[in-house]
Design a protein around this motif. Structure first.
Motif, PDB file in Angstrom:
ATOM      1  N   PHE A 172      37.180  50.441  37.119  1.00 18.32           N
ATOM      2  CA  PHE A 172      36.890  49.603  38.280  1.00 18.32           C
ATOM      3  C   PHE A 172      36.357  48.238  37.835  1.00 18.32           C
ATOM      4  CE2 PHE A 172      36.680  53.755  40.369  1.00 18.32           C
ATOM      5  CZ  PHE A 172      37.430  53.514  41.506  1.00 18.32           C
ATOM      6  N   SER A 173      36.635  47.240  38.670  1.00 19.62           N
ATOM      7  CA  SER A 173      36.103  45.889  38.480  1.00 19.62           C
ATOM      8  C   SER A 173      35.805  45.304  39.859  1.00 19.62           C
ATOM      9  CB  SER A 173      37.109  45.004  37.742  1.00 19.62           C
ATOM     10  OG  SER A 173      38.313  44.886  38.492  1.00 19.62           O
ATOM     11  N   VAL A 174      34.977  44.239  39.881  1.00 17.89           N
ATOM     12  CA  VAL A 174      34.686  43.542  41.140  1.00 17.89           C
ATOM     13  C   VAL A 174      34.989  42.061  40.957  1.00 17.89           C
ATOM     14  CG1 VAL A 174      32.922  45.191  41.842  1.00 17.89           C
ATOM     15  CG2 VAL A 174      32.259  43.159  40.532  1.00 17.89           C
ATOM     16  N   TYR A 175      35.316  41.388  42.058  1.00 16.11           N
ATOM     17  CA  TYR A 175      35.571  39.956  42.013  1.00 16.11           C
ATOM     18  C   TYR A 175      35.328  39.388  43.419  1.00 16.11           C
ATOM     19  CZ  TYR A 175      40.071  40.913  44.258  1.00 16.11           C
ATOM     20  OH  TYR A 175      41.056  41.323  45.143  1.00 16.11           O
ATOM     21  N   PRO A 176      34.946  38.120  43.467  1.00 18.16           N
ATOM     22  CA  PRO A 176      34.680  37.522  44.786  1.00 18.16           C
ATOM     23  C   PRO A 176      35.969  37.014  45.432  1.00 18.16           C
ATOM     24  CG  PRO A 176      34.130  35.969  43.042  1.00 18.16           C
ATOM     25  CD  PRO A 176      34.556  37.218  42.349  1.00 18.16           C
ATOM     26  N   PHE A 177      36.127  37.311  46.687  1.00 16.65           N
ATOM     27  CA  PHE A 177      37.293  36.807  47.435  1.00 16.65           C
ATOM     28  C   PHE A 177      36.894  36.796  48.929  1.00 16.65           C
ATOM     29  CE2 PHE A 177      41.458  37.135  49.506  1.00 16.65           C
ATOM     30  CZ  PHE A 177      42.113  36.084  48.888  1.00 16.65           C
ATOM     31  N   GLY A 178      36.141  35.809  49.307  1.00 19.93           N
ATOM     32  CA  GLY A 178      35.546  35.782  50.640  1.00 19.93           C
ATOM     33  C   GLY A 178      34.332  36.682  50.666  1.00 19.93           C
TER      34      GLY A 178
ATOM     35  N   GLN B  12      38.176  46.528  42.801  1.00 20.01           N
ATOM     36  CA  GLN B  12      39.566  46.651  42.359  1.00 20.01           C
ATOM     37  C   GLN B  12      39.713  47.864  41.440  1.00 20.01           C
ATOM     38  OE1 GLN B  12      42.525  44.711  43.004  1.00 20.01           O
ATOM     39  NE2 GLN B  12      43.307  46.600  41.995  1.00 20.01           N
ATOM     40  N   PRO B  13      40.510  48.902  41.855  1.00 15.44           N
ATOM     41  CA  PRO B  13      40.780  50.033  40.960  1.00 15.44           C
ATOM     42  C   PRO B  13      41.668  49.594  39.799  1.00 15.44           C
ATOM     43  CG  PRO B  13      41.157  50.614  43.259  1.00 15.44           C
ATOM     44  CD  PRO B  13      41.050  49.131  43.208  1.00 15.44           C
TER      45      PRO B  13
ATOM     46  N   THR C 257      46.044  62.871  48.352  1.00 12.39           N
ATOM     47  CA  THR C 257      46.886  62.520  49.497  1.00 12.39           C
ATOM     48  C   THR C 257      46.485  61.210  50.160  1.00 12.39           C
ATOM     49  OG1 THR C 257      45.441  63.848  50.943  1.00 12.39           O
ATOM     50  CG2 THR C 257      47.384  64.926  49.999  1.00 12.39           C
ATOM     51  N   LEU C 258      45.206  60.828  50.077  1.00 11.68           N
ATOM     52  CA  LEU C 258      44.749  59.632  50.773  1.00 11.68           C
ATOM     53  C   LEU C 258      44.325  58.510  49.833  1.00 11.68           C
ATOM     54  CD1 LEU C 258      42.597  61.307  53.601  1.00 11.68           C
ATOM     55  CD2 LEU C 258      44.976  60.499  53.718  1.00 11.68           C
ATOM     56  N   GLY C 259      44.186  58.793  48.543  1.00 14.17           N
ATOM     57  CA  GLY C 259      43.733  57.770  47.617  1.00 14.17           C
ATOM     58  C   GLY C 259      44.820  56.753  47.313  1.00 14.17           C
ATOM     59  N   THR C 260      44.407  55.470  47.100  1.00 13.54           N
ATOM     60  CA  THR C 260      45.334  54.386  46.777  1.00 13.54           C
ATOM     61  C   THR C 260      44.730  53.521  45.663  1.00 13.54           C
ATOM     62  OG1 THR C 260      44.379  52.843  48.375  1.00 13.54           O
ATOM     63  CG2 THR C 260      46.135  54.311  49.161  1.00 13.54           C
ATOM     64  N   SER C 261      45.552  52.604  45.165  1.00 14.33           N
ATOM     65  CA  SER C 261      45.098  51.659  44.146  1.00 14.33           C
ATOM     66  C   SER C 261      44.859  50.288  44.753  1.00 14.33           C
ATOM     67  CB  SER C 261      46.145  51.550  43.019  1.00 14.33           C
ATOM     68  OG  SER C 261      46.306  52.782  42.342  1.00 14.33           O
ATOM     69  N   THR C 262      44.715  50.222  46.049  1.00 16.15           N
ATOM     70  CA  THR C 262      44.512  48.953  46.729  1.00 16.15           C
ATOM     71  C   THR C 262      43.050  48.545  46.653  1.00 16.15           C
ATOM     72  OG1 THR C 262      46.304  49.545  48.255  1.00 16.15           O
ATOM     73  CG2 THR C 262      44.836  47.740  48.895  1.00 16.15           C
ATOM     74  N   GLU C 263      42.793  47.201  46.452  1.00 16.36           N
ATOM     75  CA  GLU C 263      41.417  46.732  46.393  1.00 16.36           C
ATOM     76  C   GLU C 263      40.780  46.859  47.788  1.00 16.36           C
ATOM     77  OE1 GLU C 263      44.054  43.157  47.092  1.00 16.36           O
ATOM     78  OE2 GLU C 263      44.025  44.909  45.761  1.00 16.36           O
ATOM     79  N   THR C 264      39.434  46.981  47.801  1.00 18.23           N
ATOM     80  CA  THR C 264      38.697  47.212  49.042  1.00 18.23           C
ATOM     81  C   THR C 264      37.480  46.292  49.083  1.00 18.23           C
ATOM     82  OG1 THR C 264      39.398  49.532  49.070  1.00 18.23           O
ATOM     83  CG2 THR C 264      37.508  48.918  50.430  1.00 18.23           C
ATOM     84  N   GLU C 265      37.225  45.685  50.267  1.00 18.74           N
ATOM     85  CA  GLU C 265      36.027  44.873  50.390  1.00 18.74           C
ATOM     86  C   GLU C 265      34.822  45.781  50.564  1.00 18.74           C
ATOM     87  OE1 GLU C 265      34.154  41.225  53.099  1.00 18.74           O
ATOM     88  OE2 GLU C 265      36.136  42.070  53.553  1.00 18.74           O
ATOM     89  N   LEU C 266      33.791  45.505  49.754  1.00 15.42           N
ATOM     90  CA  LEU C 266      32.635  46.383  49.715  1.00 15.42           C
ATOM     91  C   LEU C 266      31.622  46.022  50.821  1.00 15.42           C
ATOM     92  CD1 LEU C 266      32.055  46.536  45.825  1.00 15.42           C
ATOM     93  CD2 LEU C 266      33.145  48.284  47.260  1.00 15.42           C
ATOM     94  N   LYS C 267      30.958  47.075  51.302  1.00 17.08           N
ATOM     95  CA  LYS C 267      29.869  46.944  52.260  1.00 17.08           C
ATOM     96  C   LYS C 267      28.722  47.823  51.772  1.00 17.08           C
ATOM     97  CE  LYS C 267      32.322  44.476  55.168  1.00 17.08           C
ATOM     98  NZ  LYS C 267      32.016  43.053  55.485  1.00 17.08           N
TER      99      LYS C 267
END
Length: 275
Positions: free
Chosen positions: A185-191, A196-197, A225-235
Motif C-alpha cells: 500500500f501507498s498514499v498520495y494527495p489528490f484533493g 493505493q493498493p 468477491t468484493l475486493g478491488t485494486s482501485t484507489e480509495t479516498e481515506l476517511k
C-alpha cells in the motif's frame, strides 16, 4: 810329392777360420804354439741363434699388444656409452625399491615385500580412524517452527504510511521494501489523501450497518468477491480489509490523516493474519 801323401782337405781337418787363443806366452810352449793351438786341439763351439726363434718372439709380442689394445678400446667404448651411470654395485637393491607387486624388481617371489602386507590399507584405515576421532558428531539441525494456522495474528500495531514511503505488510513489522512490486500500500494527495493498493493486492472498504469490526473470517469471506485494486479516498474511522500480494489477509483501520502535498501521511491500526 808322393801321390799317396794325403792332400789338404782330404785327410786333415780344416783349420778354423779364427784360431783359438794360445797360451799367454804367444804360443811358444808345446807343439803348434805359433799356429794357435795346433791341429790336435778341439774346435771351438760357435752357438748360432736361429732367426726363426726371434721371429716367434716378435709375433707373440705383437699378438699380446693387439689383445691389450682391444681390451682398452672395449672398456673406453663401454664407459662412453654408460656415461655417468653408477657402477652396478652402487645401485640400490631391487628389493628395497619395488612395490608390493614386485613389478620393477622381477617376479613377486623374489621380492622381499609381501603384497598381502601392503602398508596402504593400514594407512587408509588409520586416516579414517583419525578423522572419525577428530571430527565431532554432527549436531542435528533445528527444525523450522511449524507454520501457524491460518487466521493467527502475525503482527498487530500502529503503522504510518507516508507519501513516497510504501509499506510491505508481509514483512514483520511492515516496512518499505526495496523491491517495488513487494510493497502492498501507498498514499498520495489528490484533493484528499488516497490509499493505493499495490500490484496483485486487493482492498475492500468494510461497510456494516451495525458498525461491527470485521474479523478474519469476515474479511476472508468477502475479499475474493468484493475486493478491488482501485484507489480509495481515506476517511478517519474507515476500515479496510486487504489481501497482500503474498496471500495474507490484513485489516487497516484509519486513525489519523495529516499533512499536505509531499508531507501527506496516514496513521493506521493494522492487523496481519497468517495465511
Amino acid at each position: 810329392m808322393n801321390s799317396e801323401e794325403p792332400r789338404q782337405g782330404q785327410g786333415w781337418p780344416t783349420p778354423p777360420a779364427h784360431p783359438p787363443a794360445g797360451p799367454p806366452n804367444g804360443g811358444h810352449d808345446g807343439y803348434g804354439g805359433g799356429y794357435g793351438g795346433g791341429y790336435g786341439g778341439p774346435a771351438p763351439i760357435v752357438v748360432a741363434r736361429s732367426s726363426s726363434h726371434r721371429g716367434a718372439w716378435i709375433g707373440a709380442a705383437a699378438t699380446l699388444a693387439a689383445a691389450l689394445i682391444g681390451v682398452v678400446g672395449t672398456y673406453l667404448v663401454s664407459a662412453n656409452n654408460e656415461g655417468d651411470s653408477p657402477p652396478p654395485q652402487a645401485q640400490t637393491p631391487v628389493t628395497s625399491s619395488t612395490g608390493p607387486s614386485g613389478a620393477e624388481g622381477g617376479s613377486g617371489e623374489d621380492s622381499s615385500v609381501d603384497s598381502s602386507q601392503s602398508p596402504e590399507p593400514t594407512t587408509s584405515q588409520e586416516t579414517s580412524t583419525s578423522e572419525e576421532t577428530s571430527t565431532p558428531p554432527a549436531t542435528p539441525t533445528s527444525e523450522a517452527p511449524p507454520a501457524k494456522p491460518a487466521g493467527t495474528v502475525e503482527w498487530q500495531g500502529p503503522l504510518v504510511i507516508a507519501y513516497a514511503e510504501d509499506k510491505d505488510l508481509d514483512s514483520v513489522p511492515p516496512a518499505e521494501s526495496e523491491i517495488r512490486a513487494e510493497n502492498d500500500f501507498s498514499v498520495y494527495p489528490f484533493g484528499g489523501i488516497m490509499l493505493q493498493p499495490g500490484d496483485e493486492v486487493k482492498a475492500l472498504v468494510w461497510k456494516d450497518s451495525t458498525n461491527k469490526t470485521p474479523s478474519y473470517e469476515d474479511c476472508a469471506r468477502d475479499i475474493d468477491t468484493l475486493g478491488t485494486s482501485t484507489e480509495t479516498e481515506l476517511k478517519t474511522g474507515m476500515v479496510v480489509c486487504a489481501a497482500t500480494n503474498d496471500g495474507r489477509l490484513a485489516r487497516l483501520t484509519v486513525k489519523e490523516l495529516a499533512g499536505q502535498a509531499s508531507d501527506t501521511r496516514g496513521i493506521f491500526d493494522v492487523v496481519v493474519w497468517s495465511r
